[in-house]
Design a protein around this motif. Structure first.
Motif, PDB file in Angstrom:
ATOM      1  N   LYS A 163      -0.008   3.724  -0.477  1.00 33.02           N
ATOM      2  CA  LYS A 163       0.615   4.810  -1.220  1.00 33.02           C
ATOM      3  C   LYS A 163      -0.340   5.300  -2.301  1.00 33.02           C
ATOM      4  O   LYS A 163      -1.139   4.528  -2.831  1.00 33.02           O
ATOM      5  CB  LYS A 163       1.926   4.351  -1.875  1.00 33.02           C
ATOM      6  CG  LYS A 163       2.988   3.886  -0.879  1.00 33.02           C
ATOM      7  CD  LYS A 163       4.236   3.413  -1.602  1.00 33.02           C
ATOM      8  CE  LYS A 163       5.281   2.924  -0.613  1.00 33.02           C
ATOM      9  NZ  LYS A 163       6.497   2.416  -1.295  1.00 33.02           N
ATOM     10  N   ASP A 191       0.078  -1.576   0.923  1.00 29.40           N
ATOM     11  CA  ASP A 191       1.344  -1.682   1.637  1.00 29.40           C
ATOM     12  C   ASP A 191       1.648  -3.156   1.879  1.00 29.40           C
ATOM     13  O   ASP A 191       1.019  -4.043   1.298  1.00 29.40           O
ATOM     14  CB  ASP A 191       1.297  -0.880   2.951  1.00 29.40           C
ATOM     15  CG  ASP A 191       0.427  -1.547   4.005  1.00 29.40           C
ATOM     16  OD1 ASP A 191      -0.246  -2.552   3.686  1.00 29.40           O
ATOM     17  OD2 ASP A 191       0.426  -1.071   5.151  1.00 29.40           O
ATOM     18  N   ASN A 242       2.713   8.942   0.812  1.00 22.24           N
ATOM     19  CA  ASN A 242       2.609   7.700   1.551  1.00 22.24           C
ATOM     20  C   ASN A 242       1.713   7.911   2.761  1.00 22.24           C
ATOM     21  O   ASN A 242       1.054   8.941   2.877  1.00 22.24           O
ATOM     22  CB  ASN A 242       4.004   7.205   1.955  1.00 22.24           C
ATOM     23  CG  ASN A 242       4.770   8.248   2.765  1.00 22.24           C
ATOM     24  OD1 ASN A 242       4.171   9.027   3.509  1.00 22.24           O
ATOM     25  ND2 ASN A 242       6.080   8.277   2.632  1.00 22.24           N
ATOM     26  N   LYS A 243       1.722   6.946   3.691  1.00 23.50           N
ATOM     27  CA  LYS A 243       0.799   7.021   4.828  1.00 23.50           C
ATOM     28  C   LYS A 243       1.128   8.158   5.791  1.00 23.50           C
ATOM     29  O   LYS A 243       0.322   8.456   6.690  1.00 23.50           O
ATOM     30  CB  LYS A 243       0.821   5.698   5.597  1.00 23.50           C
ATOM     31  CG  LYS A 243       2.171   5.367   6.224  1.00 23.50           C
ATOM     32  CD  LYS A 243       2.119   4.038   6.950  1.00 23.50           C
ATOM     33  CE  LYS A 243       3.463   3.734   7.601  1.00 23.50           C
ATOM     34  NZ  LYS A 243       3.422   2.449   8.318  1.00 23.50           N
ATOM     35  N   TYR A 302      -5.134  -1.067   1.421  1.00 26.72           N
ATOM     36  CA  TYR A 302      -5.054   0.371   1.183  1.00 26.72           C
ATOM     37  C   TYR A 302      -6.263   0.997   1.863  1.00 26.72           C
ATOM     38  O   TYR A 302      -7.391   0.521   1.709  1.00 26.72           O
ATOM     39  CB  TYR A 302      -5.084   0.675  -0.325  1.00 26.72           C
ATOM     40  CG  TYR A 302      -5.127   2.157  -0.651  1.00 26.72           C
ATOM     41  CD1 TYR A 302      -3.968   2.863  -0.888  1.00 26.72           C
ATOM     42  CD2 TYR A 302      -6.346   2.834  -0.727  1.00 26.72           C
ATOM     43  CE1 TYR A 302      -4.005   4.217  -1.190  1.00 26.72           C
ATOM     44  CE2 TYR A 302      -6.396   4.183  -1.017  1.00 26.72           C
ATOM     45  CZ  TYR A 302      -5.220   4.863  -1.250  1.00 26.72           C
ATOM     46  OH  TYR A 302      -5.266   6.205  -1.539  1.00 26.72           O
TER      47      TYR A 302
END
Length: 283
Positions: free
Chosen positions: A50, A82, A63-64, A87
């Motif tokens: 994030k 996450d 977010n992804k 990340y």
């Protein structure tokens, strides 16, 4: 807090007048409010984790499933892992010069109807996933071919996003070639109730802390610390008077990190604790 000059810190062998640069950015620890001097416009294609970015006058969290196109300039980055404790994002930097060339070639009246914003949110899709896979193959190319390859990939993603988002993307791209900044008061008042420190707000104003304080006193005729405390406590008082919210419900909303410091500040200002005030206001 140190300032990260991006993408400079990622480039081992800088090239003169470098227009395009790709970097795979991975972390295994969270970073909170990193001061970033972004020297080139940038795509941040988030893959895992994030990201939250504070700009002068606004902020964004993704977010992804989302990526960002970010204007060059000062900002604060928070990057969170996450559940897999990692990340990862692919960063694609591009110069103002190459953007101008693209706009002049592909967009009629490239300098009109600008949309002034520091970021554009992109919804990730299958095309972008495939695009990033192809971008990863750049490491297999010699240096000269790599530059040509990047130019083609830059044009590809730009044309795709214009096709996907239409005039909204065109307007945003035009805005990247001008140096538009929020006014001092707009930036300050955007963060009245945030948990940003004065030093961080000063950074977003492109000022040192001492310069920020002098400018603030000239503008508001009071020190920033006193002004922020008064604004936050007056809002707290209003919330306790006019809603059913308790002190524990509101302290974070008005910029305090814990209930104890909020309660102490409230009592020093009004002569009684927020809990006692809340009870009397409900009678």
């Amino acid at each position: 807090m140190l300032i990260e000059n991006i993408p400079d810190t990622f480039i081992s062998t800088p090239k003169e007048n470098q227009d395009l640069f790709v970097h795979d950015f991975k972390m295994t620890t969270d970073t909170l409010k990193t001061k970033v001097n972004l020297r080139m416009n940038m795509f941040s294609f988030l893959q895992v984790g994030k990201k939250q970015v504070h700009f002068a006058g606004t902020s964004v969290a993704v977010n992804k499933d989302q990526s960002l196109l970010i204007r060059k300039g000062n900002c604060l980055w928070t990057e969170l892992l996450d559940t897999e404790r990692i990340y990862y994002c692919k960063l694609f930097f591009f110069s103002e010069r190459i953007l101008k060339n693209f706009l002049q070639e592909h967009i009629l009246d490239p300098f009109e109807h600008r949309k002034e914003a520091p970021f554009f949110t992109i919804e990730n899709d299958q095309y972008i996933t495939s695009y990033l896979d192809s971008l990863s193959s750049i490491n297999d190319y010699p240096s000269l071919l790599s530059d040509k390859f990047l130019s083609v990939k830059f044009e590809e993603i730009m044309l795709y996003l214009i096709g996907k988002y239409g005039n909204g993307m065109k307007s945003y791209l035009r805005s990247l070639i001008v140096d538009e900044t929020s006014t001092f008061k707009e930036i300050v008042e955007r963060y009245i109730y945030s948990d940003l420190k004065l030093e961080e707000i000063a950074f977003l104003c492109n000022m040192s802390l001492s310069t920020f304080k002098r400018h603030f006193i000239n503008e508001y005729k009071v020190t920033p610390g006193k002004w922020l405390i008064e604004k936050r406590l007056q809002k707290a008082k209003l919330l306790l008077e006019q809603t059913q919210l308790s002190p524990s419900d509101i302290y974070m909303e008005i910029g305090y990190n814990n209930l104890s410091s909020f309660s102490t500040a409230f009592k020093n200002r009004f002569g009684f604790s927020p809990k006692d005030f809340s009870k009397s206001a409900s009678v």
